[in-house]
Write an enzyme that holds these catalytic residues in place. Structure first.
Site, PDB file in Angstrom:
ATOM      1  N   ARG A  69     -43.444  -6.567 -50.247  1.00  0.00           N
ATOM      2  CA  ARG A  69     -43.912  -7.205 -49.008  1.00  0.00           C
ATOM      3  C   ARG A  69     -44.386  -8.634 -49.238  1.00  0.00           C
ATOM      4  NH1 ARG A  69     -48.738  -5.402 -47.878  1.00  0.00           N
ATOM      5  NH2 ARG A  69     -48.153  -3.209 -47.809  1.00  0.00           N
ATOM      6  N   TYR A 123     -42.682 -23.190 -25.222  1.00  0.00           N
ATOM      7  CA  TYR A 123     -41.674 -22.123 -25.266  1.00  0.00           C
ATOM      8  C   TYR A 123     -42.248 -20.888 -24.573  1.00  0.00           C
ATOM      9  CZ  TYR A 123     -38.412 -18.947 -27.746  1.00  0.00           C
ATOM     10  OH  TYR A 123     -37.469 -18.019 -28.079  1.00  0.00           O
ATOM     11  N   ASP A 195     -45.303 -26.597 -32.820  1.00  0.00           N
ATOM     12  CA  ASP A 195     -43.969 -25.978 -32.879  1.00  0.00           C
ATOM     13  C   ASP A 195     -42.993 -27.136 -33.060  1.00  0.00           C
ATOM     14  OD1 ASP A 195     -41.447 -24.926 -32.341  1.00  0.00           O
ATOM     15  OD2 ASP A 195     -42.207 -23.479 -30.888  1.00  0.00           O
ATOM     16  N   LYS A 220     -33.147 -21.499 -36.010  1.00  0.00           N
ATOM     17  CA  LYS A 220     -32.375 -22.574 -35.396  1.00  0.00           C
ATOM     18  C   LYS A 220     -31.721 -23.447 -36.482  1.00  0.00           C
ATOM     19  CE  LYS A 220     -34.037 -20.756 -31.646  1.00  0.00           C
ATOM     20  NZ  LYS A 220     -35.259 -21.148 -30.974  1.00  0.00           N
TER      21      LYS A 220
HETATM   22  C1  LIG Z   1     -36.231 -20.256 -30.410  1.00  0.00           C
HETATM   23  C2  LIG Z   1     -37.565 -20.887 -30.416  1.00  0.00           C
HETATM   24  C3  LIG Z   1     -38.667 -20.207 -30.933  1.00  0.00           C
HETATM   25  C4  LIG Z   1     -38.609 -18.774 -31.367  1.00  0.00           C
HETATM   26  O1  LIG Z   1     -37.799 -18.530 -32.454  1.00  0.00           O
HETATM   27  P1  LIG Z   1     -37.152 -17.086 -32.718  1.00  0.00           P
HETATM   28  O2  LIG Z   1     -36.728 -17.172 -34.120  1.00  0.00           O
HETATM   29  O3  LIG Z   1     -36.039 -16.947 -31.726  1.00  0.00           O
HETATM   30  O4  LIG Z   1     -38.243 -16.063 -32.500  1.00  0.00           O
HETATM   31  C5  LIG Z   1     -39.867 -20.873 -30.983  1.00  0.00           C
HETATM   32  N1  LIG Z   1     -39.993 -22.131 -30.534  1.00  0.00           N
HETATM   33  C6  LIG Z   1     -38.957 -22.805 -30.016  1.00  0.00           C
HETATM   34  C7  LIG Z   1     -39.169 -24.204 -29.543  1.00  0.00           C
HETATM   35  C8  LIG Z   1     -37.710 -22.211 -29.926  1.00  0.00           C
HETATM   36  O5  LIG Z   1     -36.692 -22.876 -29.383  1.00  0.00           O
END
Ligand SMILES: *Cc1c(COP(=O)(O)O)cnc(C)c1O
Length: 404
Positions: A69, A123, A195, A220
């Protein structure tokens, strides 16, 4: 190559070198090694004797085998690479998704009775966390206008523990005055979390700009191929202990296979991002002049709120932006999207392929109003040739005008 070298080297060089420690790639015969740190799959770690078992049980097991873990060299390599891309950072931890990273970082710094500030353009799952679990834990969230810079001081209270930022904002791409907000937070001992999924550390080195925790949906641009879910939180110096403690308590971990895909993607991230950014800007500029297009919400273009801050603070643009259409409704928007040949219809972004989705920001705002003369679309510009994407969008806009 073991530690990424000085910050002065270029982005391509940095992502190629980052995280490839000799001790994680060396072979069983002395003087050999693989290019990529291999996939170490593990739950149980075996110890030679009781003394070794006791010696390896430490509060921080980052970079030492302890139990599956807590990770293996496969996860540490990616985590280290992300730390190296953020000058001034202490360490990075990985999460099974971007949302898990956001939730863990917030839970690491918040306690019952705390006040949290979140931009109105955050988001949607971040809003949902604030309005759901965090509220249930006795944490009060106040949403703020993302274009509020130093003015955020007026919203800070004695119990304000954290300011969350996301720039540019989800769906509508408002660019925040991050330095001004960081200055307000620092003067009051308030923690900042960003973020940074859109810009990545390559276009906005968040820790160097004073952010305490920078968060990526590595799903992403890091993974980059739409085939794995991954998140990361990178902590500034002195901020890692709180993050590690909460992360261990929550049992957050990532499979070595997914971490491997993250590392694999990272090697080409600088190159991909450059191409995504260039194509997206070409397409955004083209869209701006087309009949049927009211506004193009791309941080580098003047239609986008805060675009002057984008030019001041960011090193470049990524490949995701939105378009507001002129008149027309749901049906005309669907006619545009449904017939696209080179754009998939689906959530997420940051992969090599282009995507288009309808967006309705009015449903995810509470302190600002979204007003537009028609429906909107978010485009993720992939690595296809921009001329092909423009021709596709040109036909799409003709369908939109014919239906509207
Ligand atoms: C897609 C996204 C997330 C979340 O990511 P996941 O891996 O899909 O949980 C968080 N912040 C932004 C700006 C995003 O576009």
């Amino acid at each position: 190559m073991s530690n990424g070298g000085p910050a002065a080297i270029g982005d391509g060089t940095r992502v190629v070198a980052a995280g490839r420690r000799k001790e994680w790639t060396q072979g069983p015969n002395q003087g050999t090694g693989t290019v990529n740190p291999p996939v170490w799959r593990a739950s149980t770690i075996l110890y030679d004797d009781v003394a070794a078992l006791r010696a390896n049980n430490a509060p921080d097991t980052h970079h030492r085998l302890f139990y599956g873990r807590r990770g293996t060299p496969t996860q540490w390599s990616l985590a280290d690479a992300l730390t190296q891309l953020e000058p001034g950072a202490e360490a990075t931890l990985l999460y099974p998704s971007g949302v898990a990273a956001i939730a863990s970082a917030l839970l690491a710094v918040l306690s019952p009775g705390d006040h949290l500030l979140v931009p109105d353009s955050a988001y949607d799952p971040t809003r949902s966390l604030a309005n759901g679990l965090l509220k249930r834990m006795g944490i009060e969230t106040e949403f703020y206008d993302p274009l509020m810079g130093a003015g955020i001081a007026a919203l800070c209270r004695d119990n304000t523990a954290a300011i969350f930022l996301e720039s540019p904002g989800s769906l509508t791409f408002e660019v925040q005055d991050i330095p001004a907000i960081v200055a307000v937070a620092r003067a009051r001992g308030i923690v900042t979390l960003l973020d940074n999924t859109w810009a990545t550390p390559l276009l906005f080195p968040a820790i160097a700009r004073g952010i305490d925790y920078t968060i990526l949906a590595a799903t992403k641009y890091v993974v980059g191929h739409s085939d794995a879910m991954l998140g990361s939180v990178t902590a500034a110096k002195g901020r890692y202990d709180a993050l590690r403690t909460a992360t261990y308590q929550l049992g957050q971990c990532v499979s070595p296979d997914d971490a491997y895909l993250g590392s694999r993607g990272l090697r080409t991230m600088a190159l991909r991002l450059k191409q995504h950014g260039e194509s997206a800007l070409t397409i955004a500029r083209w869209l701006k002049g087309q009949p049927g297009v009211a506004r193009v919400l791309h941080p580098a273009l003047p239609d986008c709120p805060g675009h002057e801050l984008f030019h001041r603070d960011f090193k470049g643009a990524a490949g995701l932006f939105s378009v507001v259409l002129e008149g027309g409704g749901e049906q005309a928007r669907a006619a545009l999207i449904d017939g696209l040949e080179h754009f998939g219809i689906g959530y997420s972004w940051g992969g090599y392929e282009s995507l288009a989705i309808p967006i309705d920001p009015q449903h995810v705002r509470s302190v600002t109003r979204w007003e537009a003369p028609g429906p909107a679309i978010r485009l993720q510009i992939g690595l296809e040739d921009s001329a092909d994407l423009i021709a596709d969008l040109d036909r799409g806009l003709a369908r939109f005008r014919a239906t509207a």
